[in-house]
Write a protein that holds these residues in place. Sequence first.
Motif, PDB file in Angstrom:
ATOM      1  N   ARG A  17      37.332  48.297  47.635  1.00 13.83           N
ATOM      2  CA  ARG A  17      36.195  47.369  47.662  1.00 13.83           C
ATOM      3  C   ARG A  17      36.195  46.440  46.445  1.00 13.83           C
ATOM      4  N   VAL A  18      36.419  46.993  45.262  1.00 13.96           N
ATOM      5  CA  VAL A  18      36.405  46.181  44.043  1.00 13.96           C
ATOM      6  C   VAL A  18      37.550  45.163  44.070  1.00 13.96           C
ATOM      7  N   THR A  19      38.744  45.599  44.442  1.00 12.26           N
ATOM      8  CA  THR A  19      39.879  44.662  44.474  1.00 12.26           C
ATOM      9  C   THR A  19      39.702  43.617  45.575  1.00 12.26           C
ATOM     10  N   HIS A  20      39.051  43.987  46.672  1.00 10.80           N
ATOM     11  CA  HIS A  20      38.779  43.022  47.744  1.00 10.80           C
ATOM     12  C   HIS A  20      37.922  41.880  47.225  1.00 10.80           C
ATOM     13  N   VAL A  25      36.995  36.244  44.885  1.00 12.83           N
ATOM     14  CA  VAL A  25      36.617  35.336  43.793  1.00 12.83           C
ATOM     15  C   VAL A  25      37.832  34.555  43.303  1.00 12.83           C
ATOM     16  N   ALA A  26      38.946  35.253  43.080  1.00 10.23           N
ATOM     17  CA  ALA A  26      40.161  34.603  42.584  1.00 10.23           C
ATOM     18  C   ALA A  26      40.679  33.577  43.583  1.00 10.23           C
ATOM     19  N   PHE A  89      45.143  28.606  36.416  1.00 19.13           N
ATOM     20  CA  PHE A  89      46.002  29.570  35.725  1.00 19.13           C
ATOM     21  C   PHE A  89      45.269  30.893  35.502  1.00 19.13           C
ATOM     22  N   GLU A  90      44.009  30.824  35.058  1.00 15.52           N
ATOM     23  CA  GLU A  90      43.233  32.039  34.814  1.00 15.52           C
ATOM     24  C   GLU A  90      42.972  32.801  36.107  1.00 15.52           C
ATOM     25  N   LEU A  94      44.037  36.690  37.434  1.00  9.89           N
ATOM     26  CA  LEU A  94      43.103  37.631  38.038  1.00  9.89           C
ATOM     27  C   LEU A  94      43.637  38.134  39.373  1.00  9.89           C
ATOM     28  N   ALA A  95      44.164  37.222  40.186  1.00 11.21           N
ATOM     29  CA  ALA A  95      44.696  37.609  41.493  1.00 11.21           C
ATOM     30  C   ALA A  95      45.901  38.537  41.348  1.00 11.21           C
TER      31      ALA A  95
END
Length: 242
Positions: A17-20, A25-26, A89-90, A94-95
Amino acid sequence: MASATNSDSPRHSVVVRVTHWLTVVAFLALLVTGIEIVISHPRFYWGETGNVNTPPLFTLHIPSSRDTVPTGYKVVLPDQNGWSRYLHFEAAWLAVLTGLVYGLYSLWTGHFRKDLLPERNWQAFRRVIGRYLRRAKPDEAEAHSYNAMQRAAYLTVIFVLFPLIVWTGLAMSPAFDAAVPAAVNLLGGRQSARTLHFFVTWALVLFLVVHVAMVVHAGFRSRMRAMITGRAPVNINEEEHV
């Protein structure tokens, strides 16, 4: 009206769930900033070099944010190239880091093998496609596992499109080109990498659109609840208004 449910059943782990949601967002940040970067030079080339004096492979028929780029339009859009490149880039970092966490977790727990390995049965694909074409609600088992088409789509994104978007993104970097020229040459050059990056991006956008449409079709509230709380209703045969 939705039918009553007596209990909940585990659906998604905390890590999934958190990585989803971090990936959501990324990806949205990458998409918005990527559009701004493309607007600064909406011409695409093939090979190692490309500039306003090079014949493009194709051109997006939109105004540019730079008056030095010939587009056929007299309008010059505001130049947002500075902040968009920085945020791009940021968001890419994150992704990538989120993807690494998800990948390591999935290998460690067997998530890939148990939940995503596709069934070796073409009848499963035919049944799922038939239900989609009839606009029928998914059966109850799909509240707790991915169907054949979902598994194939997710594996394609995870093992084909995501590595390609990272590879082509890195290949546009002069530093990466100098450090690993073979990886850039395999793509046909830095400008080829940019063109491929563009097409892979829109393949991911297509996946996102279809994914959201299928979530709405299956029951938006129950599916969102499962991805937020980690639990899904046992009985999903419900008519939801979204």
